[in-house]
Design a protein around this motif. Structure first.
Motif, PDB file in Angstrom:
ATOM      1  N   MET A 131      15.762  77.542  68.387  1.00 32.42           N
ATOM      2  CA  MET A 131      15.344  77.197  67.020  1.00 32.42           C
ATOM      3  C   MET A 131      14.857  75.756  66.945  1.00 32.42           C
ATOM      4  SD  MET A 131      18.310  79.059  64.724  1.00 32.42           S
ATOM      5  CE  MET A 131      17.799  78.199  63.239  1.00 32.42           C
ATOM      6  N   LEU A 132      15.563  74.858  67.624  1.00 36.73           N
ATOM      7  CA  LEU A 132      15.158  73.452  67.626  1.00 36.73           C
ATOM      8  C   LEU A 132      13.791  73.280  68.282  1.00 36.73           C
ATOM      9  CD1 LEU A 132      15.712  70.448  67.185  1.00 36.73           C
ATOM     10  CD2 LEU A 132      16.927  70.431  69.381  1.00 36.73           C
ATOM     11  N   LEU A 133      13.613  73.915  69.442  1.00 45.26           N
ATOM     12  CA  LEU A 133      12.328  73.811  70.132  1.00 45.26           C
ATOM     13  C   LEU A 133      11.207  74.428  69.307  1.00 45.26           C
ATOM     14  CD1 LEU A 133      13.291  74.608  73.837  1.00 45.26           C
ATOM     15  CD2 LEU A 133      12.479  72.439  72.926  1.00 45.26           C
ATOM     16  N   GLY A 134      11.467  75.605  68.742  1.00 37.31           N
ATOM     17  CA  GLY A 134      10.451  76.266  67.925  1.00 37.31           C
ATOM     18  C   GLY A 134      10.068  75.438  66.718  1.00 37.31           C
ATOM     19  N   PHE A 135      11.062  74.828  66.092  1.00 41.02           N
ATOM     20  CA  PHE A 135      10.796  73.990  64.919  1.00 41.02           C
ATOM     21  C   PHE A 135       9.962  72.774  65.292  1.00 41.02           C
ATOM     22  CE2 PHE A 135      12.028  70.261  62.393  1.00 41.02           C
ATOM     23  CZ  PHE A 135      11.641  70.676  61.125  1.00 41.02           C
ATOM     24  N   LEU A 136      10.344  72.088  66.373  1.00 43.14           N
ATOM     25  CA  LEU A 136       9.606  70.895  66.786  1.00 43.14           C
ATOM     26  C   LEU A 136       8.172  71.230  67.161  1.00 43.14           C
ATOM     27  CD1 LEU A 136      12.309  69.098  68.989  1.00 43.14           C
ATOM     28  CD2 LEU A 136      11.478  68.388  66.741  1.00 43.14           C
ATOM     29  N   GLU A 141       0.465  68.086  62.719  1.00 41.70           N
ATOM     30  CA  GLU A 141      -0.218  67.151  63.617  1.00 41.70           C
ATOM     31  C   GLU A 141       0.560  65.844  63.727  1.00 41.70           C
ATOM     32  OE1 GLU A 141      -4.286  66.731  62.482  1.00 41.70           O
ATOM     33  OE2 GLU A 141      -4.722  68.875  62.686  1.00 41.70           O
ATOM     34  N   SER A 142       1.861  66.019  63.985  1.00 39.12           N
ATOM     35  CA  SER A 142       2.765  64.876  64.104  1.00 39.12           C
ATOM     36  C   SER A 142       2.934  64.501  65.570  1.00 39.12           C
ATOM     37  CB  SER A 142       4.126  65.214  63.488  1.00 39.12           C
ATOM     38  OG  SER A 142       5.078  64.225  63.798  1.00 39.12           O
ATOM     39  N   LEU A 201       5.676  64.765  70.773  1.00 41.16           N
ATOM     40  CA  LEU A 201       6.228  64.028  71.908  1.00 41.16           C
ATOM     41  C   LEU A 201       7.687  64.411  72.150  1.00 41.16           C
ATOM     42  CD1 LEU A 201       5.631  61.903  74.037  1.00 41.16           C
ATOM     43  CD2 LEU A 201       6.407  60.151  72.430  1.00 41.16           C
ATOM     44  N   THR A 202       8.442  64.610  71.063  1.00 46.59           N
ATOM     45  CA  THR A 202       9.833  65.048  71.204  1.00 46.59           C
ATOM     46  C   THR A 202       9.896  66.437  71.844  1.00 46.59           C
ATOM     47  OG1 THR A 202      10.430  63.797  69.208  1.00 46.59           O
ATOM     48  CG2 THR A 202      11.999  65.463  69.978  1.00 46.59           C
ATOM     49  N   PHE A 203       9.031  67.335  71.385  1.00 42.18           N
ATOM     50  CA  PHE A 203       8.945  68.690  71.960  1.00 42.18           C
ATOM     51  C   PHE A 203       8.628  68.612  73.448  1.00 42.18           C
ATOM     52  CE2 PHE A 203       6.301  72.313  73.176  1.00 42.18           C
ATOM     53  CZ  PHE A 203       7.120  73.377  72.828  1.00 42.18           C
ATOM     54  N   PHE A 204       7.623  67.818  73.798  1.00 41.36           N
ATOM     55  CA  PHE A 204       7.229  67.656  75.204  1.00 41.36           C
ATOM     56  C   PHE A 204       8.391  67.107  76.034  1.00 41.36           C
ATOM     57  CE2 PHE A 204       5.749  64.905  78.616  1.00 41.36           C
ATOM     58  CZ  PHE A 204       4.893  65.745  79.321  1.00 41.36           C
ATOM     59  N   SER A 205       9.087  66.124  75.514  1.00 39.11           N
ATOM     60  CA  SER A 205      10.181  65.488  76.250  1.00 39.11           C
ATOM     61  C   SER A 205      11.321  66.459  76.516  1.00 39.11           C
ATOM     62  CB  SER A 205      10.704  64.272  75.468  1.00 39.11           C
ATOM     63  OG  SER A 205       9.676  63.331  75.249  1.00 39.11           O
ATOM     64  N   ILE A 257       5.503  74.875  81.630  1.00 38.58           N
ATOM     65  CA  ILE A 257       4.378  74.008  82.003  1.00 38.58           C
ATOM     66  C   ILE A 257       3.240  74.147  81.005  1.00 38.58           C
ATOM     67  CG2 ILE A 257       2.588  73.630  83.744  1.00 38.58           C
ATOM     68  CD1 ILE A 257       4.661  74.420  85.863  1.00 38.58           C
ATOM     69  N   THR A 258       2.944  75.389  80.590  1.00 41.73           N
ATOM     70  CA  THR A 258       1.896  75.624  79.606  1.00 41.73           C
ATOM     71  C   THR A 258       2.217  74.939  78.278  1.00 41.73           C
ATOM     72  OG1 THR A 258       1.420  77.774  80.621  1.00 41.73           O
ATOM     73  CG2 THR A 258       0.580  77.410  78.396  1.00 41.73           C
ATOM     74  N   ALA A 259       3.482  75.053  77.855  1.00 34.47           N
ATOM     75  CA  ALA A 259       3.894  74.414  76.600  1.00 34.47           C
ATOM     76  C   ALA A 259       3.737  72.900  76.676  1.00 34.47           C
ATOM     77  CB  ALA A 259       5.346  74.784  76.280  1.00 34.47           C
ATOM     78  N   MET A 260       4.071  72.316  77.820  1.00 32.76           N
ATOM     79  CA  MET A 260       3.920  70.868  77.981  1.00 32.76           C
ATOM     80  C   MET A 260       2.454  70.456  77.972  1.00 32.76           C
ATOM     81  SD  MET A 260       6.913  69.638  80.656  1.00 32.76           S
ATOM     82  CE  MET A 260       6.539  70.838  81.942  1.00 32.76           C
ATOM     83  N   ILE A 261       1.615  71.235  78.646  1.00 29.97           N
ATOM     84  CA  ILE A 261       0.177  70.912  78.684  1.00 29.97           C
ATOM     85  C   ILE A 261      -0.430  70.993  77.285  1.00 29.97           C
ATOM     86  CG2 ILE A 261      -2.071  71.711  79.518  1.00 29.97           C
ATOM     87  CD1 ILE A 261      -0.680  72.580  82.097  1.00 29.97           C
ATOM     88  N   VAL A 262      -0.092  72.058  76.561  1.00 24.39           N
ATOM     89  CA  VAL A 262      -0.653  72.244  75.218  1.00 24.39           C
ATOM     90  C   VAL A 262      -0.177  71.153  74.271  1.00 24.39           C
ATOM     91  CG1 VAL A 262      -0.658  73.761  73.200  1.00 24.39           C
ATOM     92  CG2 VAL A 262      -0.956  74.725  75.477  1.00 24.39           C
ATOM     93  N   SER A 263       1.125  70.846  74.313  1.00 22.51           N
ATOM     94  CA  SER A 263       1.643  69.809  73.414  1.00 22.51           C
ATOM     95  C   SER A 263       1.032  68.447  73.735  1.00 22.51           C
ATOM     96  CB  SER A 263       3.170  69.741  73.509  1.00 22.51           C
ATOM     97  OG  SER A 263       3.589  69.419  74.827  1.00 22.51           O
ATOM     98  N   MET A 264       0.846  68.142  75.021  1.00 22.96           N
ATOM     99  CA  MET A 264       0.244  66.863  75.379  1.00 22.96           C
ATOM    100  C   MET A 264      -1.246  66.828  75.031  1.00 22.96           C
ATOM    101  SD  MET A 264       0.824  63.875  76.314  1.00 22.96           S
ATOM    102  CE  MET A 264       2.567  64.184  76.497  1.00 22.96           C
TER     103      MET A 264
END
Length: 240
Positions: A68-73, A81-82, A87-91, A222-229
């Motif tokens: 839930m935390l990850l999905g929310f972030l 567009e925060s 960045l918190t999600f990526f970290s 990895i995909t989630a990190m690439i997309v968020s970055m």
């Protein structure tokens, strides 16, 4: 529709699914933990075996809360567009990914020591506590019956044990096939496999499935990190 908008919508949709999955796990975990009786009634004839899994509800709550935390972030970070949320999600994803890789490396590096560590615990337990300690006896009896194995290595783990001496040289029934009286000679003829070898075979049998699931989870991370970055880096361009 531009590339940024498409990626943003995909990020929002994916994390909405993650959020809903987390909510589902939390609800199930609370139900199992708080109202375990009604949950066990659904299992019918398997309710007795299911009682030992009630505590899984707390595990579901923990995993669901993390999802839930990850999905929310991820969802809010992409939708609003925060940069901070993205960045918190990526970290968090990066920390989880590094922890998984580290755990895999440690597991591979120290797998050769696993047998020695287990043997150091199992052999003294079988020699000194099996038959006299109810907890140890129940644990080994259920393991040997379920896996149809004998001892840690084989029947020799019981030779000279307290159990053998108290039972006139008799061994646990699981160590013999089709015999009411299990003696060392009968156990040798039966050649019942040790539990450790049985577990290793089962692990190797399912290694491909576990590896495939792990690779899939890693690819998603990895995909989630690439997309968020990607969204994080392109927000400045959107503002300008």
């Amino acid at each position: 529709m531009g590339c940024f908008t498409f990626v943003k919508l995909m990020m929002v949709g994916f994390n909405l699914l993650v959020l809903l999955g987390g909510v589902t796990l939390v609800v199930m975990g609370i139900w199992v933990s708080v109202d375990g009786t009604s949950f066990l009634q659904l299992l019918g004839p398997f309710s007795n075996q299911g009682r030992q899994f009630i505590n899984v509800g707390f595990f579901c709550i923990a995993i669901g809360g993390a999802l839930m935390l990850l999905g929310f972030l991820g969802c809010c970070g992409a939708y609003k567009e925060s940069k901070c949320l993205l960045l918190t999600f990526f970290s968090i994803i990066l920390i989880i990914f590094i922890a998984e890789v580290a755990a895999a490396v440690v597991a591979l590096a120290y797998s050769s020591f696993a047998e020695g560590i287990l043997r150091a615990w199992a052999t003294p337990a079988l020699q000194e506590e099996y038959g006299s300690d109810p907890v140890v006896t129940k644990l080994w009896n259920s393991t040997m019956t379920e896996l149809q194995c004998c001892g840690f290595t084989n029947y020799t783990d019981f030779l000279g044990s307290k159990f053998e001496k108290e039972n006139g040289g008799g061994l646990p029934p699981s160590c013999c096939r089709n015999s009411t009286s299990c003696t060392p000679e009968e156990a040798e003829r039966s050649s019942v496999q040790g539990c450790f070898e049985h577990i290793l075979k089962d692990l190797k049998k399912h290694a491909d499935i576990v590896g495939g699931i792990s690779a899939g989870i890693g690819l998603l991370e990895i995909t989630a990190m690439i997309v968020s970055m990607y969204l994080y880096c392109h927000l400045d361009k959107r503002i300008t």
